[in-house]
Design an enzyme around this catalytic site. Structure first.
Site, mmCIF file in Angstrom:
data_model
loop_
_atom_site.group_PDB
_atom_site.id
_atom_site.type_symbol
_atom_site.label_atom_id
_atom_site.label_comp_id
_atom_site.label_asym_id
_atom_site.label_seq_id
_atom_site.Cartn_x
_atom_site.Cartn_y
_atom_site.Cartn_z
ATOM 1 N N TRP A 1 1.179 -6.062 -5.313
ATOM 2 C CA TRP A 1 0.843 -5.445 -4.031
ATOM 3 C C TRP A 1 0.868 -3.939 -4.213
ATOM 4 O O TRP A 1 1.907 -3.350 -4.469
ATOM 5 C CB TRP A 1 1.814 -5.855 -2.936
ATOM 6 N N HIS B 1 0.205 6.503 -16.523
ATOM 7 C CA HIS B 1 -1.249 6.353 -16.515
ATOM 8 C C HIS B 1 -1.930 7.670 -16.880
ATOM 9 O O HIS B 1 -1.531 8.734 -16.398
ATOM 10 C CB HIS B 1 -1.733 5.919 -15.124
ATOM 11 N N LYS C 1 4.818 0.122 -19.312
ATOM 12 C CA LYS C 1 3.377 -0.002 -19.053
ATOM 13 C C LYS C 1 2.687 1.328 -19.328
ATOM 14 O O LYS C 1 3.130 2.378 -18.865
ATOM 15 C CB LYS C 1 3.118 -0.415 -17.601
ATOM 16 N N SER D 1 -8.796 -2.666 -8.809
ATOM 17 C CA SER D 1 -7.887 -1.567 -8.467
ATOM 18 C C SER D 1 -7.902 -0.472 -9.516
ATOM 19 O O SER D 1 -7.341 0.599 -9.318
ATOM 20 C CB SER D 1 -6.456 -2.095 -8.291
#
Length: 255
Positions: free
Chosen positions: A44, A139, A166, A228
């Site tokens: 989410w 990111h 990540k 996304s």
């Protein structure tokens, strides 16, 4: 790592479908669709929610998502604008939101943007104390760092205390994708007990989204409707390709 019925990091990467709808009804509808389509995890993206500044509204949806995800992993993420998200958020509000989610006990995994926090280790410790499992994320939407930098980034996330690291990058050429895969394999070799999630975004990096079983990325993000992030593949195509690769690897090991 075992969460619900899934052993994360064993065999095929888990397929996670992001939910980026803005209103409650659409969020719940998308979540139900994703679970019906075979998603093993649901992310989410709270930064897309039109009432993301209201904890009571967030908690209400979290309770509904937790019910929908009784057999599916629920990952909660507020992606800041600095990291490619939809909304701005101050560090204090971000930390407050993370703690609220952790204390609610409703999310199986919680994304923490390590580089956006002045004391990431302290924040993650507090979330762990609340019983929360953490994905530490970083990111790069404009470029791909070199192999050594990416390795250091992933290892730094581990050092900050995250349970899973990540890293997402934007490739400009095929070599960037190879560097990302090399960094992934190197970190997994150095730290075999450390779970990582990596991807090269955009069409150029599509191969990185289905090669996790080979190089060591334990979760892949797939789309159901709108994506996304650039380069996400549809869930049905992702599931088919992961199954084919896994089957091929199994047959190869039998020889």
């Amino acid at each position: 790592m075992k969460i619900k019925q899934y052993a994360i990091g064993a065999g095929k990467p888990l397929i996670c479908v992001p939910v980026t709808e803005t209103g409650q009804e659409a969020i719940i509808e998308k979540a139900n669709d994703a679970v019906r389509q075979g998603a093993q995890a649901l992310e989410w993206r709270i930064d897309w929610f039109e009432k993301a500044g209201q904890w009571q509204q967030i908690e209400q949806i979290l309770k509904m998502l937790a019910e929908i995800c009784d057999k599916v992993i629920l990952l909660c993420t507020f992606r800041s604008k600095a990291q490619g998200g939809r909304q701005e958020i101050t560090e204090d509000r971000y930390k407050e939101l993370l703690l609220h989610i952790a204390q609610s006990g409703l999310a199986d995994l919680l994304d923490v943007e390590v580089s956006e926090l002045s004391d990431a280790s302290g924040v993650i410790k507090g979330l762990h104390d609340a019983g929360q499992t953490i994905i530490g994320s970083q990111h790069y939407f404009s470029h791909t760092p070199n192999v050594l930098q990416m390795q250091q980034e992933l290892l730094g996330i581990k050092e900050a205390g995250a349970d899973i690291g990540k890293l997402a990058v934007m490739p400009k050429c095929p070599m960037d994708v190879l560097w990302l895969l090399e960094a992934t394999a190197e970190v997994r070799q150095q730290e075999p007990d450390y779970l990582i999630v990596t991807m090269a975004m955009g069409g150029l990096g599509a191969i990185s989204r289905i090669s996790g079983q080979t190089f060591g990325s334990c979760i892949t993000f797939a789309s159901l409707g709108k994506a996304s992030a650039p380069g996400q593949l549809p869930i049905e195509d992702t599931a088919l390709m992961l199954a084919k690769i896994s089957d091929s690897m199994g047959k190869s090991n039998e020889r």
